[in-house]
Write a protein that holds these residues in place. Sequence first.
Motif, PDB file in Angstrom:
ATOM      1  N   ARG A  53     -26.057  71.857 -58.684  1.00 62.70           N
ATOM      2  CA  ARG A  53     -25.168  70.778 -58.225  1.00 62.70           C
ATOM      3  C   ARG A  53     -25.656  69.427 -58.738  1.00 62.70           C
ATOM      4  O   ARG A  53     -24.863  68.623 -59.247  1.00 62.70           O
ATOM      5  CB  ARG A  53     -25.116  70.794 -56.703  1.00 62.70           C
ATOM      6  N   LEU A  74     -19.407  67.013 -55.014  1.00 64.55           N
ATOM      7  CA  LEU A  74     -19.673  68.414 -55.333  1.00 64.55           C
ATOM      8  C   LEU A  74     -20.172  69.175 -54.115  1.00 64.55           C
ATOM      9  O   LEU A  74     -19.861  70.354 -53.942  1.00 64.55           O
ATOM     10  CB  LEU A  74     -20.697  68.512 -56.471  1.00 64.55           C
ATOM     11  N   SER A 128     -18.048  72.579 -53.173  1.00 64.13           N
ATOM     12  CA  SER A 128     -18.664  73.810 -53.676  1.00 64.13           C
ATOM     13  C   SER A 128     -19.040  74.718 -52.514  1.00 64.13           C
ATOM     14  O   SER A 128     -19.195  74.262 -51.379  1.00 64.13           O
ATOM     15  CB  SER A 128     -19.905  73.489 -54.521  1.00 64.13           C
ATOM     16  N   PHE A 133     -21.322  80.986 -55.103  1.00 64.17           N
ATOM     17  CA  PHE A 133     -22.360  80.802 -56.122  1.00 64.17           C
ATOM     18  C   PHE A 133     -23.287  82.012 -56.172  1.00 64.17           C
ATOM     19  O   PHE A 133     -23.533  82.584 -57.238  1.00 64.17           O
ATOM     20  CB  PHE A 133     -23.155  79.533 -55.805  1.00 64.17           C
ATOM     21  N   PHE A 163     -22.217  78.343 -60.817  1.00 67.28           N
ATOM     22  CA  PHE A 163     -21.814  77.105 -60.142  1.00 67.28           C
ATOM     23  C   PHE A 163     -20.366  76.763 -60.473  1.00 67.28           C
ATOM     24  O   PHE A 163     -19.622  76.296 -59.600  1.00 67.28           O
ATOM     25  CB  PHE A 163     -22.732  75.945 -60.540  1.00 67.28           C
ATOM     26  N   SER A 209     -18.184  78.396 -58.151  1.00 75.61           N
ATOM     27  CA  SER A 209     -18.360  78.047 -56.739  1.00 75.61           C
ATOM     28  C   SER A 209     -17.584  76.805 -56.313  1.00 75.61           C
ATOM     29  O   SER A 209     -17.510  76.499 -55.123  1.00 75.61           O
ATOM     30  CB  SER A 209     -19.849  77.824 -56.445  1.00 75.61           C
ATOM     31  N   VAL A 210     -17.023  76.069 -57.281  1.00 74.16           N
ATOM     32  CA  VAL A 210     -16.403  74.772 -56.982  1.00 74.16           C
ATOM     33  C   VAL A 210     -14.877  74.883 -56.976  1.00 74.16           C
ATOM     34  O   VAL A 210     -14.283  75.542 -57.831  1.00 74.16           O
ATOM     35  CB  VAL A 210     -16.846  73.707 -58.010  1.00 74.16           C
TER      36      VAL A 210
END
Length: 226
Positions: A24, A49, A53, A58, A193, A196-197
Amino acid sequence: MTIFLPGFGGFQGTSWENLFPFARMQRAERFARYEGPDELTAADLGVILCETSDASRFFASLAKGFCRRFDAETSRWLGFELGLTFSALEILAAGGTTDFILATMPVDSGRKLFARSAEEGHRRLLDLIRDRSSPREGVVPNPDEAVEQWLAAPIERWGRAALCDLLPGFVDPEIDERLYAEMTAGRDVSEAFEHSVDWTRFADLAAARRRPPMPVVAGMPAQPRP
């Protein structure tokens, strides 16, 4: 057949856990390079973020990558395709021992593993079965009988714990550390990542916080910017 991957030390309380905030921060610093001097800083973007997220997505993505690499490495060592397919990441509640990566494996692969174990007289497997069959006080009423019953059962009826006693004999005990090094050196962390967002929500929040407030003219209320 469902199995959990031996050698995986879990994400909670390990070096893996630190990868989420690291990724992040790294992404926030990268995005900040494209901001104007009076726009969003890395700290601002880090906050956005953090809001957009999700750690569970993740780590599930990392677990999928771990399973893929685990399968490739173990298959090379065995000399045949193990065929593991990621199923789920089972994250235990507080107080649990570790997380588990669950995967499915073809029945034929299980039979090949059992045959390979039989070639060495099931030495490692027998020790693990006896340990698992032992009650907490360490006394096994009929250890040989328990072992015979276990080995006599068709492998397609073995549970995932029993299968995980079969597989470790063919897995490097340091596989967790090695795959960690490989995955952090490659694109696995950044791709995890990325998954994950919520990037639509990120863009909306960034635009809203980048936009300066409209000046207030004396005697007139501030008007929203179109």
